[in-house]
Design an enzyme around this catalytic site. Structure first.
Site, PDB file in Angstrom:
ATOM      1  N   HIS A  52       8.553  38.903   2.864  1.00 16.22           N
ATOM      2  CA  HIS A  52       7.942  39.350   4.116  1.00 16.22           C
ATOM      3  C   HIS A  52       6.484  39.688   3.847  1.00 16.22           C
ATOM      4  CE1 HIS A  52      11.837  40.736   6.352  1.00 16.22           C
ATOM      5  NE2 HIS A  52      12.009  39.598   5.710  1.00 16.22           N
ATOM      6  N   GLU A  54       4.756  42.300   4.432  1.00 19.33           N
ATOM      7  CA  GLU A  54       4.537  43.627   3.856  1.00 19.33           C
ATOM      8  C   GLU A  54       4.844  43.649   2.363  1.00 19.33           C
ATOM      9  OE1 GLU A  54       6.294  42.779   6.592  1.00 19.33           O
ATOM     10  OE2 GLU A  54       6.713  44.556   7.808  1.00 19.33           O
ATOM     11  N   CYS A  82      10.748  45.940   9.039  1.00 22.65           N
ATOM     12  CA  CYS A  82      12.211  45.916   8.981  1.00 22.65           C
ATOM     13  C   CYS A  82      12.681  46.983   7.986  1.00 22.65           C
ATOM     14  CB  CYS A  82      12.682  44.532   8.548  1.00 22.65           C
ATOM     15  SG  CYS A  82      12.359  44.181   6.801  1.00 22.65           S
ATOM     16  N   CYS A  85      11.251  46.438   4.375  1.00 23.17           N
ATOM     17  CA  CYS A  85       9.825  46.713   4.236  1.00 23.17           C
ATOM     18  C   CYS A  85       9.515  48.197   4.414  1.00 23.17           C
ATOM     19  CB  CYS A  85       9.038  45.859   5.219  1.00 23.17           C
ATOM     20  SG  CYS A  85       9.172  44.079   4.848  1.00 23.17           S
TER      21      CYS A  85
END
Length: 156
Positions: A52, A54, A82, A85
């Protein structure tokens, strides 16, 4: 303190992700008023569910700063983090996260669950959402519209 120029940079990164056929999410890590790391969603390009935006940015920040403790760092991200993260930000001791679009399906900073709730863990990340929300949400909406249209046309 929130500065729009950093969210604008995260949006630029998100746009480049869309061009690479990745879900358009961009993240920027800021310390002492300067960008120390950036990341875009790379799940498809890396074939890895944890890539992701992040996580990519947090990893780059740890490398750039020589420490996985990212105290005093702020994260600017185009989509609400999410659980994975948000958990990574808590573990890295990130000071604040500023996000654009809310994620009602998987957001872990208040939309679906709130892992950043005061006192829930040994470190609390300050959260502020809805920054440039319309622009951030539009990137995602457009990306998925294009995907759906390609599927209907049999081009995926």
């Amino acid at each position: 303190m929130y500065e729009q120029k950093f969210m604008l940079r995260a949006i630029e990164i998100a746009k480049s992700c869309a061009e690479a056929d990745e879900v358009p999410v961009g993240a920027v890590i800021v310390k002492d008023g300067r960008i120390v790391a950036e990341g875009g969603n790379m799940k498809e390009r890396q074939g890895n569910a944890v890539c992701h935006a992040e996580i990519v940015a947090l990893s780059a920040a740890a490398k750039a700063l020589g420490n996985w403790w990212l105290e005093g760092c702020e994260v600017y991200v185009t989509l609400e983090p999410c659980p994975m993260c948000a958990g990574a930000m808590i573990n890295a001791r990130v000071e604040s996260v500023y996000f654009g679009a809310y994620d009602l399906k998987a957001g872990a900073c208040g939309s679906k669950v709130d892992l950043t709730e005061q006192g829930l863990f040994n470190h609390t990340v300050k959260v502020s959402g809805g920054h440039m929300q319309a622009e951030c949400a539009a990137l995602l909406t457009r990306f998925f519209e294009i995907k759906r249209n390609k599927m209907r046309e049999g081009k995926l």
